[in-house]
Design an enzyme around this catalytic site. Structure first.
Site, short mmCIF file in Angstrom:
data_model
loop_
_atom_site.label_atom_id
_atom_site.label_comp_id
_atom_site.label_asym_id
_atom_site.label_seq_id
_atom_site.Cartn_x
_atom_site.Cartn_y
_atom_site.Cartn_z
N ASP A 82 0.87 -1.17 0.00
CA ASP A 82 0.00 0.00 0.00
C ASP A 82 0.91 1.22 0.00
O ASP A 82 1.57 1.51 1.00
CB ASP A 82 -0.89 -0.01 1.24
N TYR A 182 -7.45 17.71 -10.06
CA TYR A 182 -6.80 16.69 -10.89
C TYR A 182 -5.67 17.30 -11.71
O TYR A 182 -4.57 16.75 -11.80
CB TYR A 182 -7.85 16.07 -11.81
N LYS A 186 -1.72 16.24 -11.28
CA LYS A 186 -0.97 15.66 -12.39
C LYS A 186 0.19 16.57 -12.81
O LYS A 186 1.27 16.09 -13.15
CB LYS A 186 -1.90 15.39 -13.57
#
Length: 226
Positions: A82, A182, A186
């Site tokens: 994880d 987003y 990115k």
């Protein structure tokens, strides 16, 4: 007459060691497979296993990708991790160090948890109408995943004065990605690589970002055909 297509020799990566994060499926799986075709030893990381499948209903596990890497000529090693848990990330790279005599040539940072608990139907809503909780998910489960892996990979590469860290992100030459958080997350991947490259250069280690376009992977297919 048209010129014949160029013929490219497959690079020989025999003896090289790579870690590809988030490789149960999608881009990570594809990268791991190609590295396997080149003969590399590839640690395939992710949370989905045959015993505990996940991926929001999409197929793919670290076990299957590791077997694929081996079947095409490399050595695939499934490594459950994880990437939001730094203790697990530290244990992953300690394992690589111990099993590979300290060698790590390549880290492909592909794990991305920014979509978890995210409603894709609201993706294009104005940022002031979206939940502020999305900020934490995109930044912490996206950028932090890449930062933690690089933080623990770098000492192995520095010790051997060589290596490469690659971050993957969506992008299209500065075009807005349709969602504020987003887009910021990115874009930050590229800046992360720039900073790492600046600090790692004197140690003979490189860092860069691979900006990919719209990708036909399992999650995209599930979204548009489900």
């Amino acid at each position: 007459m048209a010129e014949p297509a160029a013929s490219w020799a497959t690079p020989d990566l025999g003896g090289r060691v790579a870690v590809v994060t988030g490789a149960s499926r999608g881009v990570g799986k594809g990268v791991a497979e190609v590295l396997g075709q080149c003969g590399a030893t590839v640690y395939v990381t992710g949370r989905s296993t045959r015993a505990a499948p996940g991926g929001e209903g999409t197929a793919g596990t670290v076990d299957e990708t590791a077997e694929l890497v081996t079947s095409v000529g490399g050595c695939g090693i499934a490594a459950v991790c994880d990437h939001g848990d730094e203790r697990q990330v530290a244990a992953l790279f300690a394992r690589v160090r111990d099993e590979q005599d300290g060698r790590l040539d390549l880290l492909v940072n592909n794990a991305w948890g920014g979509y978890e608990e995210y409603d894709p139907g609201g993706f294009t809503q104005p940022f002031w109408e979206q939940s502020s909780e999305y900020w934490g998910r995109m930044i912490d489960h996206g950028i932090r995943f890449q930062y933690l892996a690089a933080r623990h990979a770098a000492p192995l590469m520095i010790a051997r004065a060589g290596g490469l860290i690659i971050g993957t992100a969506a992008g299209d030459r500065g075009r807005y990605l349709g969602n504020l958080v987003y887009d910021v997350a990115k874009s930050a991947v590229a800046r992360l690589a720039f900073g790492m490259a600046t600090e790692l250069r004197r140690h003979g280690v490189g860092a860069l970002t691979l900006l990919r376009g719209f990708t036909r992977n399992e999650a995209v297919l599930a979204l548009f055909t489900g």
